[in-house]
Design an enzyme around this catalytic site. Structure first.
Site, PDB file in Angstrom:
ATOM      1  N   ASP A 199       0.871  -1.160   0.000  1.00 54.14           N
ATOM      2  CA  ASP A 199       0.000   0.000   0.000  1.00 54.14           C
ATOM      3  C   ASP A 199       0.922   1.229   0.000  1.00 54.14           C
ATOM      4  OD1 ASP A 199      -2.317   1.664   0.452  1.00 54.14           O
ATOM      5  OD2 ASP A 199      -1.662   1.797   2.529  1.00 54.14           O
ATOM      6  N   ASP A 201      -0.169   5.066   0.867  1.00 50.63           N
ATOM      7  CA  ASP A 201      -0.443   6.049   1.910  1.00 50.63           C
ATOM      8  C   ASP A 201      -0.405   5.416   3.299  1.00 50.63           C
ATOM      9  OD1 ASP A 201      -2.495   8.540   0.363  1.00 50.63           O
ATOM     10  OD2 ASP A 201      -1.190   7.074  -0.601  1.00 50.63           O
TER      11      ASP A 201
END
Length: 405
Positions: A199, A201
């Site tokens: 991922d 963020d």
């Protein structure tokens, strides 16, 4: 009636380690053409513990091997203990190789005796045996506690281990102590993983980009409330994402570049990615954020794959719309599967790392799924979690030692 001499003998040698010591002792065994059934050696602060399991053939039993071995050990200032192994004990030991093998990894800024006592209590209560203990972290000077990192790896075996119960007990320990504990199978996949998907963020970078853009647009509080609710799994990601992006309408494209310049990387991210590349891993960004920022990160760190959301920009202004398929949890899992197939890998050879609820599908799909500094629902659902160290703490979970780097 005297028992017949044992057919198997365990030789246990201890003392101060020095170069050539193991050769000197095994040379004695070689002189008598001894068959070695098992051998193991460990050194802690120059203190050697060496175990050699040998077959006692009739020729060896009638020879001067043991006397000569004792004399050689004495000359080397080593202590020796002989233990006879019965045929029944040896047969049981051979049969135990069918036991399941596990790896428990303790990570933290420091590891204390209390941590070890708590972890080994769980291991003992689960009926598992500790076959080996290794330190993966580097040697830490006593006067340098700043940025300290510690990692100890346990190799375990057990016949009827309740894995869910063990993981639950380890999770409880991480709540009580400032440590992380990973518990995984010791199998061929653990040594042949070749793809890591991240991922972006709050995983590769320390912020939620959409929140940073919202602050610039003057809608920070509104977007932040939606973000937190989505990360906790209270709102489905696509709906939450569309609502947040709509609030960015009218934001100048120049603001995106300004935000991109000040986004901080997560601690350990550069070290991790550069190491993975050197080791031949493929890396991917599977993000529910924006490809505008993902591309910059891809260029900076050299990711092989990037899937994120394309923010619509017309005449230098954000329209509040997305021009691509929204990358939610299911899309992340699908992309992970597609990349694995393209690279000719099984999902067991894949690692997935994330912090939010929309990362759970890919975390569950990967052979090694890791919740990194994650929300409580993610940390409790994922099989492994890292919260006490930087992102490069992942290297310990794939067996990389600090000294290897």
């Amino acid at each position: 009636m005297l028992s017949p001499p044992a057919n198997v003998l365990l030789i246990h040698i201890t003392g101060h380690d020095k170069p050539g010591l193991t050769h000197s002792l095994t040379k004695i065994l070689a002189d008598y053409n001894v068959r070695v059934l098992d051998i193991g050696q460990a050194v802690i602060h120059n203190a050697l513990a060496l175990g050699i399991l040998i077959e006692m053939s009739e020729d060896v039993k009638s020879s001067h091997l043991l006397a000569n071995f004792l004399l050689a050990a004495h000359d080397l200032n080593m202590q020796v203990r002989f233990t006879a192994i019965t045929d029944e004990e040896y047969a049981k030991w051979v049969g135990s190789q069918t036991k399941k093998r596990f790896i428990a990894t303790i990570l933290g800024r420091t590891i204390t005796a209390e941590h070890l006592a708590s972890v080994t209590e769980v291991i003992a209560n689960a009926g598992m045996n500790i076959d080996r203990i290794d330190r993966l972290s580097g040697r830490t000077p006593l006067n340098n506690a700043e940025n300290a990192r510690a990692c100890i790896e346990f190799l375990l075996s057990g016949q009827n281990t309740d894995e869910d119960s063990v993981r639950a007990c380890f999770m409880e320990l991480t709540r009580q102590h400032d440590i992380d504990i990973a518990f995984q199978h010791d199998n061929v996949y653990r040594r042949t993983r070749r793809l890591v998907a991240f991922d972006m963020d709050s995983t590769l970078i320390q912020v939620e980009v959409i929140d940073e853009l919202a602050k610039v647009a003057g809608v920070g509080e509104q977007v932040s409330r939606i973000t937190e609710s989505a990360m906790r799994g209270e709102i489905d990601f696509p709906s939450a994402f569309r609502n947040r992006v709509a609030l960015l309408k009218g934001l100048p494209e120049s603001s995106l570049a300004q935000v991109a310049e000040r986004i901080p990387l997560t601690d350990g991210a550069e070290r991790l990615i550069s190491t993975l590349k050197k080791l031949g891993y493929k890396t991917a960004i599977l993000s529910g954020g924006f490809s505008y920022f993902g591309k910059r990160l891809q260029e900076k760190l050299g990711f092989d794959y990037l899937y994120a959301n394309d923010l619509d920009i017309v005449n230098g202004v954000v329209t509040g719309e997305i021009t691509s398929e929204i990358v939610d949890g299911q899309v992340k899992a699908r992309r992970l599967r597609e990349i694995a197939e393209k690279e000719g890998l099984s999902l067991e050879q894949c690692i997935a790392v994330g912090d939010g609820a929309n990362d759970l599908p890919m975390i569950a799909l990967a052979g090694l799924g890791i919740a990194f500094c994650a929300k409580p629902v993610v940390r409790e659902t994922a099989r492994q979690a890292i919260s006490t160290l930087g992102l490069d703490g992942l290297l310990y979970l794939i067996g990389v030692r600090d000294r290897d780097l």
